[in-house]
Design a protein around this motif. Structure first.
Motif: not given
Length: 496
Positions: A285-298
């Motif tokens: 879920d964390i990896a998908l959040k980073i990819l989908q929101n195009q951010v470097a970190t969460v």
């Protein structure tokens, strides 16, 4: 048999032994093999010779660094390599496979419908014209490129399912280091001060804390500083410390939304919600959040109360940390993931120079070291990339300029004394590098490099190192840039 130099042949050459290819009705296809990388004595050997003997290659007249030989093969797949001055070598620019003991062999597919027959008389003996010779060589290269044993979709899907299952059953807590610190910034802090803090702490992103709201409301990243410097550069001839002093982080965030015309239904600046995760969220879920929101970190945030008050910032999750977990878990069972053994040039992965590898449709942005810092920042923003290879006139890699390098302008308050359109990329890189490093290039592990023949697992291991976000694919020897693979490229491949 060798006509000379048999004692210089190293032990263990050849590696993976290919089975004999049956003759298709007695048909043999004459193939030209070329070694264009120099040497004194060069021999060809391969599965079609049983790896037991070698064929001496001849230098091309007028081009002493190029060796060639013609050898007739039956149709089918073959593996081969070269012995150059007693050392086993394979052509890094051609498709290859890795044997059981890590030995790399070049792969060739001999097909009657793709090879033009020619004999040893066709080898130039005098007045050699390399352009003519290369025309035949290109036909051989085309055949061998088609001969890369592509991984099946079924094997790709098996690899994805196993990685997905692992990520789904492991949580954010597993990313936490045994010791460390996490830095957050007050949203009312002056931009100038935030600039210095990120530089001094060696970080490029920090969560923002709003004391009035009692919660984390966003992040400040290197991208913000790029936009700030570009915006200030549009309004004044010099970037002064006083100008940065008047901008608080909160004021910048509001101005950025107005600049991008981000308003809600009442005409007020639209406040984007912070993208964050909890300590019990799955790594997938964390990896998908980073990819989908195009951010470097969460940010990983935990609250001890149900209403979300008193939040605690525990960690900043990144794709490199998640990739490190994958590499550690599958290190001793990599055979269960067939995709990891594939050379990166054989996978739809990353961004490549045209005509080398498989392009994903995006051009590979590169700059010369004398390009202006203004041009570099514009390219980072407009091309929507996180880093740009810096190359010489032959496109050989010298260094890399990334978004996070902008914080180096905080050193000795350089931002107050420079103009973006007058400082070169080379000068900007030197600000953040050890002055003792030659030419200011390749300081430490700034440039992570791989070859196009390297297997995916090797690229993943390098990307899992802290602070590494991309690997530059270079040509062996010349370091000519062939492509670039980022963390997000790898995760889009692995998660499908």
């Amino acid at each position: 048999m060798f006509s000379s130099g048999i004692d210089s042949m190293p032990d263990g050459g050849g590696g993976a032994r290919g089975g004999g290819n049956s003759l298709a009705g007695g048909v043999l296809l004459p193939m030209r093999f070329v070694w264009p990388y120099g040497g004194t004595r060069v021999y060809l050997t391969g599965s079609f010779m049983g790896w037991a003997e070698g064929l001496q290659m001849s230098p091309v007249e007028g081009c002493p660094t190029v060796f060639q030989v013609v050898y007739s093969l039956p149709p089918g797949y073959h593996q081969y390599k070269f012995c150059v001055d007693g050392e086993w070598r394979h052509d890094e620019r051609q498709p290859s496979v890795v044997g059981d003991y890590g030995i790399v062999n070049t792969v060739l597919l001999a097909r009657p419908d793709h090879v033009t027959s020619f004999s040893s008389q066709d080898i130039p003996r005098s007045g050699s014209n390399m352009e003519v010779d290369n025309e035949i060589f290109r036909r051989v290269v085309t055949v061998s490129s088609e001969g890369v044993p592509r991984i099946s979709e079924a094997d790709v899907e098996v690899s994805r399912q196993r990685i997905s299952a692992f990520l789904s059953t492991h949580i954010a807590y597993e990313l936490f280091p045994e010791s460390g610190k996490v830095i957050a910034l007050d949203i009312n802090l002056p931009v100038k001060q935030a600039f210095h803090i990120l530089y001094e702490q060696g970080i490029s992103v920090a969560p923002l804390w709003d004391l009035y709201k009692g919660k984390f409301v966003g992040v400040l990243s290197a991208s913000d500083f790029i936009l700030i410097l570009r915006e200030l550069g549009n309004h004044g001839s010099n970037l002064t410390e006083e100008e940065l002093e008047t901008h608080s982080i909160a004021a910048w965030k509001t101005g950025k939304m107005q600049l991008n015309k981000q308003f809600d239904g009442h005409g007020r600046p639209f406040q984007k919600e912070l993208i964050y995760a909890g300590p019990f969220d799955s790594l997938k879920d964390i990896a998908l959040k980073i990819l989908q929101n195009q951010v470097a970190t969460v940010p990983i945030i935990h609250s001890s109360s149900q209403d979300g008050s008193y939040p605690q910032l525990l960690h900043l999750a990144s794709l490199s940390g998640i990739l490190k977990c994958i590499c550690r878990h599958f290190r001793h069972s990599s055979s269960s993931l067939p995709i990891l053994q594939q050379p990166v040039c054989a996978i739809r992965l990353g961004t490549w120079v045209p005509k080398i590898g498989e392009s994903n449709g995006r051009p590979l942005a590169m700059l010369r070291p004398n390009a202006t810092l203004s041009a570099a920042l514009s390219l980072l923003v407009e091309a929507r990339v996180s880093a740009i290879p810096i190359v010489d006139d032959n496109d050989s890699l010298l260094d890399i300029y990334s978004r996070s390098d902008i914080t180096a302008l905080a050193k000795d308050r350089a931002y107050a004394q420079i103009r973006l359109d007058e400082m070169s990329v080379h000068q900007a890189l030197q600000l953040g590098q050890d002055v003792s490093s030659p030419n200011g290039f390749f300081n430490g592990q700034r440039c992570q490099m791989c070859l196009r023949s390297d297997p995916l697992h090797k690229v993943m291991e390098r990307l899992s190192n802290p602070g590494v976000r991309r690997v530059v694919i270079v040509e062996a020897g010349s370091k000519r840039v062939e492509g670039i693979i980022s963390l997000s490229d790898v995760f889009r491949l692995l998660l499908g």
